[in-house]
Design an enzyme around this catalytic site. Structure first.
Site, PDB file in Angstrom:
ATOM      1  CB  ALA A 298      -0.940   0.020   1.209  1.00  0.00           C
ATOM      2  N   GLY A 300       0.338   5.622   0.724  1.00  0.00           N
ATOM      3  CA  GLY A 300      -0.536   6.732   1.085  1.00  0.00           C
ATOM      4  C   GLY A 300       0.126   8.068   0.845  1.00  0.00           C
ATOM      5  N   GLY A 303       3.131   7.958   3.668  1.00  0.00           N
ATOM      6  CA  GLY A 303       3.799   6.740   4.093  1.00  0.00           C
ATOM      7  C   GLY A 303       3.542   5.580   3.156  1.00  0.00           C
ATOM      8  CG  LEU A 305       1.140  -1.275   5.147  1.00  0.00           C
ATOM      9  CD1 LEU A 305       1.384  -0.669   6.521  1.00  0.00           C
ATOM     10  CD2 LEU A 305      -0.322  -1.668   5.016  1.00  0.00           C
ATOM     11  CG  ASP A 412     -10.018   8.445   6.484  1.00  0.00           C
ATOM     12  OD1 ASP A 412     -11.048   8.644   5.796  1.00  0.00           O
ATOM     13  OD2 ASP A 412      -8.903   8.230   5.985  1.00  0.00           O
TER      14      ASP A 412
END
Length: 566
Positions: A298, A300, A303, A305, A412
């Site tokens: 992932a 973002g 950051g 992942l 969120d």
């Protein structure tokens, strides 16, 4: 992750820039990471292209991509405020933010004359003035958006178009002579744009600076970027000439002399806060020698992942990207660690540890092999029967009830931040923007993702834990329909619609009790939304009743089958 991309969470990759589409109706990300900026950006692009702007004409596709990136950095309120009739202002804002990236140029001040206005006993502000002047100057500056921690010393106006209205063209001398005969005061209206590293209390410092110079703030439009800068636009009076060079110089000198913190890019308060948070985290640091990093799963806004192993256990490893490291992102990352460290529930992702003393910040959590619920529903095209819908919804509701009972607001909640395990176990993840209300102050910041965002958040009104309940309603709708919320609208269009009372259409075949629950959860009035403890009880009751009815139906069918064998 601290990321507003609607389908991006702890276990999914963000859409490529090429997937944004090029038409004004195309879906896409947007301000603040992934708002529905696409249509506004395209309108600005079309207007600049129509005017033959050299930067646009030189390479239209490349410039459109730069424009998208500009809107991605800013919140939804910026896209709403933009007046496409004054598309050049967007270029100016982009230039100022680009200059602000250079520490040697911070803070940035830009000053320009707008128009003349008159005041009288009959009219507080009779703005029958001159057209906006083209003269403007750029020097050093500092900005922010009415951040949740900022004191509300004045209210922002409704739209940035108010900063550059098309005025009736009259000769200045005639205007002044006419005003003198009527006994009115002539005001010269200026615009001041400020940009620097964003930080708490910045708006109060800026308002004090402008007052010190003798300026009266008429309007304020303040925005925070996703990468830690501010863009503040003030409309002021009090400078009695169209000339701007001297005003710019006075602003810079006053800031350097009496407001050193505005000129100093370092934030000692934030640095102290980082040390305090690191002390709170204490012995949570993992031993990096036992941490093995695998493939990226992932990405973002700040950051990445990765899948990995820690002491032989499968884990997810979240890194704060080097290019996004600043005091603000560090504080947010450390606050997420503190929340993860403090929670322990079967429906909340498990925390294994973190690294915060070294140059690269790391969070280690359990790895969820099923990915996230957004991908499960919308990329793998799964549909769920009522039993599975209720089981998943109960798990989410229990996890959220636990968080709310511990005074944690997620802010969120969306399917991309709900991770799937075996046997339809779901765990809540991504606490990058989560908040403990005991930290003080009303929450008004535009935080979250637009298709799931509560109207009070979109409208920048004070909100609390009940904003999570609105988001849960949208998640419930996704579970029963397997559709993307407002899939035929851009995120911006969806957000504007929700502000005006728009809600998703619930199919008639949805269980009637579940349909009513969804409608109660996304009620316009937060006081009428049920709590997660109430939601859990109701969902568990539905599941028991549904399973009992299925059991009785099977029993009845078995009896009929036996009878037919006689």
């Amino acid at each position: 992750m601290d990321d507003d991309t609607e389908g991006v969470g702890e276990s999914t990759c963000p859409p490529a820039a090429a997937d944004r589409g090029t038409s004004s109706s195309a879906g896409g990300g947007g301000g603040g990471g992934s708002h529905g900026y696409t249509d506004i950006a395209k309108e600005v692009f079309d207007r600049l292209l129509e005017k033959g702007n050299p930067e646009v004409v030189a390479d239209p596709p490349a410039f459109l991509e730069l424009l998208y990136r500009h809107f991605e950095r800013l919140p939804l309120s910026y896209a709403i405020d933009v007046n496409v009739e004054k598309a050049e202002d967007v270029l100016l804002h982009r230039t100022i933010l680009n200059e602000c990236a250079d520490p040697e140029k911070r803070p940035i001040f830009h000053v320009r004359f707008l128009h003349c206005a008159s005041t009288s006993a009959d009219s507080h502000d009779n703005t029958e003035g001159l057209p906006t002047s083209e003269n403007g100057n750029c020097g050093g500056s500092q900005a922010s958006t009415l951040r949740e921690s900022e004191p509300r010393e004045f209210e922002p106006c409704e739209g940035m178009e108010d900063l550059s209205l098309t005025r009736k063209k009259v000769v200045e001398d005639d205007f002044e002579a006419s005003s003198e005969r009527k006994g009115v005061e002539i005001l010269h209206i200026h615009e001041i744009i400020f940009s620097t590293i964003d930080k708490p209390k910045l708006l109060a410092q800026l308002s004090a600076l402008l007052s010190e110079v003798g300026l009266n703030i008429r309007e304020a439009h303040v925005f925070s970027t996703t990468d830690g800068f501010c863009l503040d636009v003030f409309v002021v009076d009090g400078w009695d000439t169209e000339e701007t060079d001297t005003l710019l110089q006075i602003l810079k000198e006053t800031a350097a002399r009496n407001h050193a913190s505005l000129s100093n890019p370092t934030n000692s308060a934030a640095s102290q806060r980082i040390l305090e948070l690191q002390d709170q985290i204490g012995d949570s640091n993992v031993d990096r020698s036992f941490l093995q990093i695998g493939e990226k799963i992932a990405s973002g806004s700040s950051g990445d992942l990765y899948r990995g192993t820690y002491q032989g256990v499968d884990v997810a490893v979240k890194f704060l990207r080097t290019e996004h490291v600043n005091d603000s992102s560090k504080v947010e990352f450390l606050q997420e660690i503190i929340i993860l460290k403090s929670v322990n529930h079967e429906n909340v992702v498990r925390f294994y540890g973190a690294c915060t003393k070294q140059r690269q910040y790391v969070i280690v959590t359990e790895y969820m092999p099923g990915g996230n619920l957004y991908d499960f529903l919308h990329k793998l095209n799964n549909t769920l029967d009522l039993t599975k819908v209720l089981r998943i919804a109960i798990g989410i509701s229990k996890g959220m009830d636990y968080l709310h009972q511990n005074n944690i607001i997620h802010r969120d909640l969306k399917t991309a931040n709900l991770l799937m395990g075996s046997d339809y176990v779901v765990k809540i993840a991504d606490f990058g923007v989560s908040r403990n209300p005991s930290q003080g102050g009303d929450m008004t910041a535009e935080t979250g993702t637009y298709r799931w965002m509560a109207p009070e958040v979109i409208n920048h009104k004070p909100y609390d834990h009940r904003a999570d309940i609105f988001s849960f309603a949208v998640v419930l709708w996704e579970l029963v329909t397997s559709k993307i919320p407002y899939e035929n609208l851009t995120p911006l269009q969806a957000a504007l619609g929700v502000r005006q009372g728009l809600r998703l259409e619930i199919p008639p075949l949805v269980h009637p009790q579940l349909s009513k629950l969804i409608q109660r959860c996304w009620d316009e009035d937060p006081n009428l939304r049920p709590s997660f403890s109430e939601i859990t009880v109701e969902l568990e009751g539905m599941l028991r009743h549904h399973q009992a009815s299925k059991g009785s139906n099977k029993h009845s069918k078995a009896k009929v089958h036996k009878k037919s064998q006689r």
